[in-house]
Design an enzyme around this catalytic site. Structure first.
Site, PDB file in Angstrom:
ATOM      1  N   HIS A   1       1.633   4.516  -2.958  1.00  0.00           N
ATOM      2  CA  HIS A   1       1.764   5.977  -2.928  1.00  0.00           C
ATOM      3  C   HIS A   1       3.004   6.435  -3.691  1.00  0.00           C
ATOM      4  CE1 HIS A   1      -1.620   6.653  -0.365  1.00  0.00           C
ATOM      5  NE2 HIS A   1      -1.109   5.995   0.667  1.00  0.00           N
TER       6      HIS A   1
ATOM      7  N   HIS B   1       0.830  -1.206   0.000  1.00  0.00           N
ATOM      8  CA  HIS B   1       0.000   0.000   0.000  1.00  0.00           C
ATOM      9  C   HIS B   1       0.866   1.258   0.000  1.00  0.00           C
ATOM     10  CE1 HIS B   1      -3.422   2.638   1.006  1.00  0.00           C
ATOM     11  NE2 HIS B   1      -2.548   3.259   1.779  1.00  0.00           N
ATOM     12  N   GLU B   2       1.877   1.278   0.844  1.00  0.00           N
ATOM     13  CA  GLU B   2       2.746   2.460   0.906  1.00  0.00           C
ATOM     14  C   GLU B   2       3.535   2.630  -0.398  1.00  0.00           C
ATOM     15  OE1 GLU B   2       2.149   4.523   3.082  1.00  0.00           O
ATOM     16  OE2 GLU B   2       0.976   3.188   4.351  1.00  0.00           O
TER      17      GLU B   2
END
Length: 227
Positions: free
Chosen positions: A102, A98-99
């Site tokens: 980004h 998920h990170e």
């Protein structure tokens, strides 16, 4: 609004975030104890996805704390909480991916991410000063001051709303990446989605609370003007 209705309203505003946080903690606790079939640590997952997408200049670092994972666009660093960085759980892989999502957004100049970054100083200022102006406007019966507080608060609420597509998009990218690079198997997709969906609930809850508060103050402003 009667006192009873106000108490119920405040209780609901408090319960929504608490419920969302409990969902996150429950899902994370459960799947942090489930070992990913790949055996890869969160750091390895992040590094592999970054490399496979040509983001060699983005580094991966451990950070203290629990669920303190984040991507720093200024330093080009994916920071993972130590349990996720060193651990090899399904939850750790999901959070790491998920990170990195980004970082992928940052690389391609994802519009909502750029808009959110631009809103940060305005949203921070708005959240700091809005309640002071709103409370002063209500107690002093000064509609102009109340309106100014609502305007500043709107900037903070807009930030919360723009955060939603940013976070959901990062989670979608995470699912695509962990599957395509072979971090998880088919039977682990459901577990990974549960972790990502639970995390997304916190942002939805925060946005709902922010919008509800803004609407309440707007109604107060309308009522004061009618009086």
């Amino acid at each position: 609004m009667s006192l009873g209705a106000f108490i119920v309203y405040i209780a609901i505003l408090m319960l929504i975030p608490l419920w969302a946080q409990s969902k996150v903690k429950s899902a994370y606790k459960k799947y942090s104890q489930v070992r990913a079939s790949s055996g890869m640590t969160g750091a390895e997952v992040a590094r592999k996805i970054l490399n496979d997408n040509g983001l060699y200049d983005v580094s991966v670092e451990p950070v203290k704390g629990k669920l303190t994972d984040h991507y720093d666009p200024r330093s080009k660093v994916v920071r993972l909480s130590e349990s996720n960085y060193y651990g090899n759980s399904v939850a750790g892989a999901a959070v790491a991916a998920h990170e990195v999502g980004h970082a992928l957004q940052d690389e391609e100049g994802y519009a909502f991410l750029r808009f959110r970054h631009a809103l940060v100083p305005v949203a921070n200022f708005g959240s700091n000063i809005s309640f002071f102006l709103i409370l002063a406007g209500i107690f002093l019966q000064m509609t102009g001051m109340l309106l100014a507080g609502i305007v500043f608060m709107s900037a903070a609420v807009l930030f919360q709303l723009v955060t939603l597509p940013v976070e959901f998009n990062a989670s979608n990218r995470a699912m695509e990446q962990v599957v395509s690079v072979g971090v998880i198997r088919n039977d682990e997709e459901r577990e990974t989605k549960k972790v990502l969906n639970a995390a997304a609930l916190t942002y939805v809850a925060a946005a709902l609370v922010a919008v509800a508060e803004l609407v309440r103050f707007i109604l107060m402003y309308v009522a004061m003007n009618n009086d």
